[in-house]
Design a protein around this motif. Structure first.
Motif, short mmCIF file in Angstrom:
data_model
loop_
_atom_site.label_atom_id
_atom_site.label_comp_id
_atom_site.label_asym_id
_atom_site.label_seq_id
_atom_site.Cartn_x
_atom_site.Cartn_y
_atom_site.Cartn_z
N ASN A 1 0.82 -1.21 0.00
CA ASN A 1 0.00 0.00 0.00
C ASN A 1 0.85 1.27 0.00
N LEU A 2 1.98 1.18 0.66
CA LEU A 2 2.86 2.34 0.72
C LEU A 2 3.27 2.81 -0.67
N ARG A 3 3.43 1.86 -1.57
CA ARG A 3 3.85 2.24 -2.91
C ARG A 3 2.80 3.07 -3.63
N LEU A 4 1.57 3.00 -3.18
CA LEU A 4 0.48 3.71 -3.85
C LEU A 4 0.28 5.14 -3.33
N VAL A 5 0.94 5.46 -2.23
CA VAL A 5 0.66 6.76 -1.61
C VAL A 5 1.90 7.66 -1.60
N ASP A 6 1.64 8.95 -1.46
CA ASP A 6 2.72 9.93 -1.41
C ASP A 6 3.17 10.20 0.01
N VAL A 7 2.27 10.01 0.93
CA VAL A 7 2.56 10.38 2.31
C VAL A 7 1.72 9.50 3.26
N VAL A 8 2.25 9.29 4.44
CA VAL A 8 1.60 8.42 5.41
C VAL A 8 1.24 9.22 6.66
N VAL A 9 0.03 9.03 7.12
CA VAL A 9 -0.34 9.61 8.41
C VAL A 9 -0.21 8.50 9.46
N GLU A 10 0.73 8.70 10.35
CA GLU A 10 0.96 7.71 11.40
C GLU A 10 0.22 8.14 12.66
N LEU A 11 -0.81 7.37 12.98
CA LEU A 11 -1.59 7.70 14.17
C LEU A 11 -0.93 7.12 15.42
N ARG A 12 -0.85 7.95 16.42
CA ARG A 12 -0.42 7.47 17.73
C ARG A 12 -1.42 7.99 18.76
N ASP A 13 -1.43 7.37 19.91
CA ASP A 13 -2.30 7.86 20.97
C ASP A 13 -1.58 9.02 21.67
N GLY B 1 4.19 13.44 -16.09
CA GLY B 1 2.93 12.84 -15.63
C GLY B 1 1.83 13.89 -15.54
N ARG B 2 0.59 13.41 -15.42
CA ARG B 2 -0.53 14.35 -15.29
C ARG B 2 -0.66 14.77 -13.83
N PRO B 3 -1.03 16.03 -13.62
CA PRO B 3 -1.22 16.46 -12.24
C PRO B 3 -2.29 15.59 -11.58
N ARG B 4 -2.07 15.22 -10.36
CA ARG B 4 -3.08 14.42 -9.66
C ARG B 4 -3.12 14.77 -8.18
N ALA B 5 -4.17 14.30 -7.55
CA ALA B 5 -4.34 14.56 -6.13
C ALA B 5 -3.24 13.85 -5.34
N ALA B 6 -2.95 14.40 -4.17
CA ALA B 6 -1.99 13.75 -3.27
C ALA B 6 -2.67 12.54 -2.64
N ARG B 7 -1.98 11.43 -2.60
CA ARG B 7 -2.58 10.22 -2.02
C ARG B 7 -1.93 9.90 -0.69
N PHE B 8 -2.78 9.54 0.26
CA PHE B 8 -2.21 9.19 1.55
C PHE B 8 -2.96 8.05 2.20
N MET B 9 -2.33 7.46 3.19
CA MET B 9 -2.98 6.38 3.95
C MET B 9 -2.72 6.60 5.44
N VAL B 10 -3.52 5.91 6.23
CA VAL B 10 -3.43 6.02 7.68
C VAL B 10 -2.90 4.70 8.23
N VAL B 11 -1.92 4.76 9.10
CA VAL B 11 -1.41 3.54 9.74
C VAL B 11 -1.36 3.74 11.26
N GLY B 12 -1.34 2.65 11.97
CA GLY B 12 -1.23 2.74 13.42
C GLY B 12 -1.58 1.41 14.07
N ILE B 13 -1.24 1.28 15.33
CA ILE B 13 -1.56 0.06 16.07
C ILE B 13 -3.07 0.04 16.36
N PRO B 14 -3.59 -1.12 16.75
CA PRO B 14 -5.03 -1.20 17.02
C PRO B 14 -5.49 -0.17 18.08
N ASN B 15 -6.70 0.32 17.83
CA ASN B 15 -7.37 1.15 18.81
C ASN B 15 -6.89 2.60 18.92
#
Ligand SMILES: Nc1nc2c(ncn2[C@@H]2O[C@H](COP(=O)(O)OP(=O)(O)O)[C@@H](O)[C@H]2O)c(=O)[nH]1
Ligand SMILES: [Mg+2]
Length: 296
Positions: free
Chosen positions: A25-37, A121-135
């Motif tokens: 999945n990381l290969r598909l996104v430009d940036v990652v949001v790492e959630l922490r408590d 390449g064609r201009p496109r939206a920034a893609r991101f994903m969310v990661v983090g431990i359960p809960n």
């Protein structure tokens, strides 16, 4: 909810699979949001994520900041700033901080999207994903960002069919499935703190030891809170953890037949009160002290 269940065990094989999935999945996104408590910015981090990310930029989002000690959250943000690590505090229930989180993520992604355009390449939206431990609130954040409409981006050539993207604002697309990471296993203190906040099954911990550690922390950092909540006398401050536990049990009528204190019940009461916010905003991890940070 589903990942919170104690049945989830992270076997080595499971961890390998998770790693592989996230890497894909990381290969598909430009940036990652790492959630922490926000109450546990250190203990709720996955130790291998940095390695998985490689050069991919990440922004740390300290979620549930409504439950954390605001003064400590502030120090964490200053700490990350000192490290050159983008970070912000958010609350996925009310949406507080999400606007600035998105701005940071978009800014980090831009370097990559602009590079693609330069290469033809064609201009496109920034893609991101969310990661983090359960809960930590991954689903809550994604739902919040998706809004009620849950606008999905239609399949495009070159994008795997089973991946769904959610349009977020004008300029961003969010992968609708979060990356679930395993928590720290090798650090008993981190484990205990995760158990405090209910992020991992607390039945694996000796509840009395857990309560003792919790009371020690509360006493050191928030000396008035226990006294206020359980209407304890001032001399409770000098009690041992065991005596304190007994005093709270006596106040709350957590008694066994014959009048002995039901320690297990007191432990549960403490955790329930903590998790319901009855003990106020509490943080359990503090950043390395500022002087040291400056020297690093
Ligand atoms: N107080 C508070 N609770 C939150 C926040 N974000 C999520 N939660 C709660 O935390 C629990 C776990 O959230 P969830 O989104 O299922 O976490 P996930 O396992 O990472 O997907 C749920 O009970 C949420 O309601 C937040 O910012 N503040
Ligand atoms: Mg979830």
């Amino acid at each position: 909810m589903e990942e919170k269940s104690p049945e989830v065990q992270w076997f080595p094989g499971h961890m390998q699979k998770t790693r592989r999935l996230i890497a894909e999945n990381l290969r598909l996104v430009d940036v990652v949001v790492e959630l922490r408590d926000a109450r546990l910015p250190y203990s709720s981090a996955n130790p291998l994520l940095r390695e998985l990310l490689g050069e991919k930029p990440g922004v740390i989002a300290l979620n549930k900041s409504d439950l954390a000690d605001p003064a400590i959250t502030k120090r964490w943000l200053a700490y990350y700033r000192g490290q050159g690590q983008p970070a912000c505090a958010i609350d996925s229930m009310t949406g507080r901080g999400l606007r600035s989180l998105l701005a940071r993520a978009e800014e980090l992604a831009r370097a990559r999207t602009e590079r693609l355009v330069k290469k033809g390449g064609r201009p496109r939206a920034a893609r991101f994903m969310v990661v983090g431990i359960p809960n930590v609130g991954k689903s809550s954040l994604i739902n919040r960002l998706a809004g009620k409409a849950k606008t999905r981006v239609e399949d495009r050539p070159g994008v795997t069919r089973d991946k769904q993207w959610i349009r977020v604002g004008e300029k961003m697309e969010l992968l609708d499935t979060p990356g679930i990471l395993w928590p720290k296993f090798d650090d008993p203190e981190a484990g205990r703190k995760l158990a405090f906040i209910g992020s991992i099954n607390d039945e694996v911990y000796d509840s009395e030891a857990m309560a003792a550690a919790f009371l020690a922390w509360m006493r050191a950092r928030y000396p008035d809170r226990l006294q206020e909540r359980y209407k304890l006398t001032a001399d409770s401050r000098a009690m041992t953890a065991a005596d304190l536990l007994a005093a709270i049990g006596a106040k709350r009528g957590c008694l066994l037949k014959g009048g002995r204190i039901d320690t297990l019940k007191v432990c549960r009461l403490l955790m329930t009160d903590l998790r319901a916010g009855k003990l106020g905003q509490v943080s359990f991890d503090e950043p390395p002290d500022d002087e040291q940070t400056e020297k690093d």
